[in-house]
Design a protein around this motif. Structure first.
Motif, PDB file in Angstrom:
ATOM      1  N   VAL B  13      47.165  19.658 -13.017  1.00  0.00           N
ATOM      2  CA  VAL B  13      48.442  20.346 -13.152  1.00  0.00           C
ATOM      3  C   VAL B  13      48.649  21.240 -11.930  1.00  0.00           C
ATOM      4  N   VAL B  14      49.872  21.699 -11.815  1.00  0.00           N
ATOM      5  CA  VAL B  14      50.198  22.653 -10.767  1.00  0.00           C
ATOM      6  C   VAL B  14      50.248  24.034 -11.399  1.00  0.00           C
ATOM      7  N   GLU B  15      49.837  24.999 -10.648  1.00  0.00           N
ATOM      8  CA  GLU B  15      49.842  26.375 -11.145  1.00  0.00           C
ATOM      9  C   GLU B  15      51.130  26.707 -11.884  1.00  0.00           C
ATOM     10  N   LYS B  16      50.969  27.468 -12.958  1.00  0.00           N
ATOM     11  CA  LYS B  16      52.036  27.964 -13.825  1.00  0.00           C
ATOM     12  C   LYS B  16      52.485  26.939 -14.862  1.00  0.00           C
ATOM     13  N   GLU B  17      51.997  25.726 -14.762  1.00  0.00           N
ATOM     14  CA  GLU B  17      52.292  24.762 -15.819  1.00  0.00           C
ATOM     15  C   GLU B  17      51.462  25.085 -17.052  1.00  0.00           C
ATOM     16  N   ILE B  79      46.477  26.219 -22.487  1.00  0.00           N
ATOM     17  CA  ILE B  79      46.511  27.276 -21.484  1.00  0.00           C
ATOM     18  C   ILE B  79      47.955  27.398 -21.012  1.00  0.00           C
ATOM     19  N   THR B  80      48.496  28.570 -21.156  1.00  0.00           N
ATOM     20  CA  THR B  80      49.872  28.829 -20.749  1.00  0.00           C
ATOM     21  C   THR B  80      49.889  29.403 -19.333  1.00  0.00           C
ATOM     22  N   ALA B  81      50.818  28.947 -18.538  1.00  0.00           N
ATOM     23  CA  ALA B  81      50.944  29.428 -17.149  1.00  0.00           C
ATOM     24  C   ALA B  81      49.599  29.337 -16.446  1.00  0.00           C
ATOM     25  N   SER B  82      49.114  28.136 -16.299  1.00  0.00           N
ATOM     26  CA  SER B  82      47.775  27.908 -15.748  1.00  0.00           C
ATOM     27  C   SER B  82      47.630  28.528 -14.358  1.00  0.00           C
ATOM     28  N   GLN B  83      46.386  28.864 -14.064  1.00  0.00           N
ATOM     29  CA  GLN B  83      46.059  29.447 -12.762  1.00  0.00           C
ATOM     30  C   GLN B  83      44.915  28.652 -12.143  1.00  0.00           C
ATOM     31  N   VAL B  84      44.765  28.783 -10.841  1.00  0.00           N
ATOM     32  CA  VAL B  84      43.707  28.057 -10.135  1.00  0.00           C
ATOM     33  C   VAL B  84      42.333  28.378 -10.729  1.00  0.00           C
ATOM     34  N   VAL B 113      43.614  22.684 -11.480  1.00  0.00           N
ATOM     35  CA  VAL B 113      44.867  23.411 -11.300  1.00  0.00           C
ATOM     36  C   VAL B 113      45.042  23.642  -9.809  1.00  0.00           C
ATOM     37  N   SER B 114      46.099  23.077  -9.275  1.00  0.00           N
ATOM     38  CA  SER B 114      46.329  23.214  -7.843  1.00  0.00           C
ATOM     39  C   SER B 114      47.424  24.255  -7.578  1.00  0.00           C
ATOM     40  N   PRO B 115      47.355  24.891  -6.421  1.00  0.00           N
ATOM     41  CA  PRO B 115      48.324  25.957  -6.112  1.00  0.00           C
ATOM     42  C   PRO B 115      49.732  25.399  -5.938  1.00  0.00           C
TER      43      PRO B 115
END
Lengths: 117, 115
Positions: B13-17, B79-84, B113-115
Motif C-alpha cells: 500500500v501507499v502511505e495513508k491508505e 491499520i488506518t492511515a498506514s505509515q512506513v 507501506v511505501s512513501p
C-alpha cells in the motif's frame, strides 16, 4: 527489566556439530517453549515445558532436545544439526501453564538466526 | 486440530491508505484466545493484541483496530492511515483451552507501506 534472552543471536555452523541455544527469562515464569520460524510456514512449536523437569514435544521436535533443570532456563540442543534446521528460532515464556490465568501473555525472546551448512 | 489461515501473503500500500489483514481460524474448542503479533524487519515479535472467545467486541488502539467475528471464525486487523513504520510481517495466532499454551500461528502477511 522483564525479558527473555537468547544466545547466540546469530550462528553459522556445519552439519553434525552439536550446538546449544540458550534461553533465559527473569520473570519467574512457569511455562517456556521453543518455536522455529520458516518462510511460508509461520512459527511452529518445537518443545515446551510446563515447569522444572516437565517437558514435552511440540509439533516439530525431531532433531532437537531440551532440558529444564532450573525455572529460568530452557536450552535448545541440536545434537547433530542438519541444513534443514536452518531457521529463525524463538524462545517464549509465560507466567502460568494455565492459559486462562489472569491476563497471561507469552513473552518472546529476540530470536536466534541459525544457519547450518 | 487447530489451524490459522492468513491467505494474504503480501500486501503493498501507499502511505495513508487503510489496509486490512485477514485471519481465519479453525478450532473445535469453544474457549480460546486469538492474537496478533508484528515482526518488523529487525526480526523480533511484538505482541499487539489478545482476545478471548467470549468477547466479540471490536477493539481500537490508535490507528489499529480488530474485528472479531465468531460466526465467520475471523479475526481481522485493520491499520488506518498506514505509515512506513507499519511495514512488517504480521502474524495471527490461536491458543485453545486444551492447547497447553501452544500458539498456533498463521503463515504471516508481509505488509509493505511505501512513501
Amino acid at each position: 527489566e522483564a525479558q527473555v534472552t537468547q544466545n547466540p543471536r546469530y550462528l553459522i555452523t556445519v552439519t553434525g556439530k552439536k550446538l546449544t541455544v540458550t534461553c533465559s527469562q527473569n520473570m519467574n515464569h512457569e511455562y517456556m517453549s521453543w518455536y522455529r520460524q520458516d518462510p511460508g510456514l509461520g512459527l511452529r512449536q518445537i518443545y515446551y515445558s510446563m515447569n522444572v523437569e516437565v517437558t514435552d514435544k511440540g509439533d516439530v521436535p525431531e532433531g532437537y532436545k531440551v532440558s529444564r533443570k532450573e525455572k529460568r532456563n530452557f536450552p535448545l540442543i541440536l545434537e547433530s544439526p542438519s541444513p534443514n534446521q536452518t531457521s529463525l528460532y524463538f524462545c517464549a515464556s509465560s507466567l502460568s501453564s494455565e492459559v486462562f490465568s489472569g491476563t497471561d501473555t507469552q513473552y518472546f525472546g529476540p530470536g536466534t538466526r541459525l544457519t547450518v551448512l | 486440530a487447530q489451524k490459522v489461515t492468513q491467505a494474504q501473503t503480501e500486501i503493498s500500500v501507499v502511505e495513508k491508505e487503510d489496509v486490512t489483514l485477514d485471519c481465519v481460524y479453525e478450532t473445535r474448542d469453544t474457549t480460546y484466545y486469538l492474537f496478533w503479533y508484528k515482526q518488523p524487519p529487525s526480526g523480533e515479535l511484538v505482541f499487539l493484541i489478545r482476545r478471548n472467545s467470549f468477547d466479540e467486541q471490536n477493539e481500537i488502539s490508535g490507528r489499529y483496530s480488530w474485528n472479531f467475528q465468531k460466526s465467520t471464525s475471523s479475526f481481522n486487523f485493520t491499520i488506518t492511515a498506514s505509515q512506513v513504520v507499519d511495514s512488517a510481517v504480521y502474524f495471527c495466532a490461536l491458543v485453545t483451552i486444551r492447547g497447553f499454551q501452544k500458539l498456533v500461528f498463521g503463515t504471516g502477511t508481509r505488509l509493505l507501506v511505501s512513501p
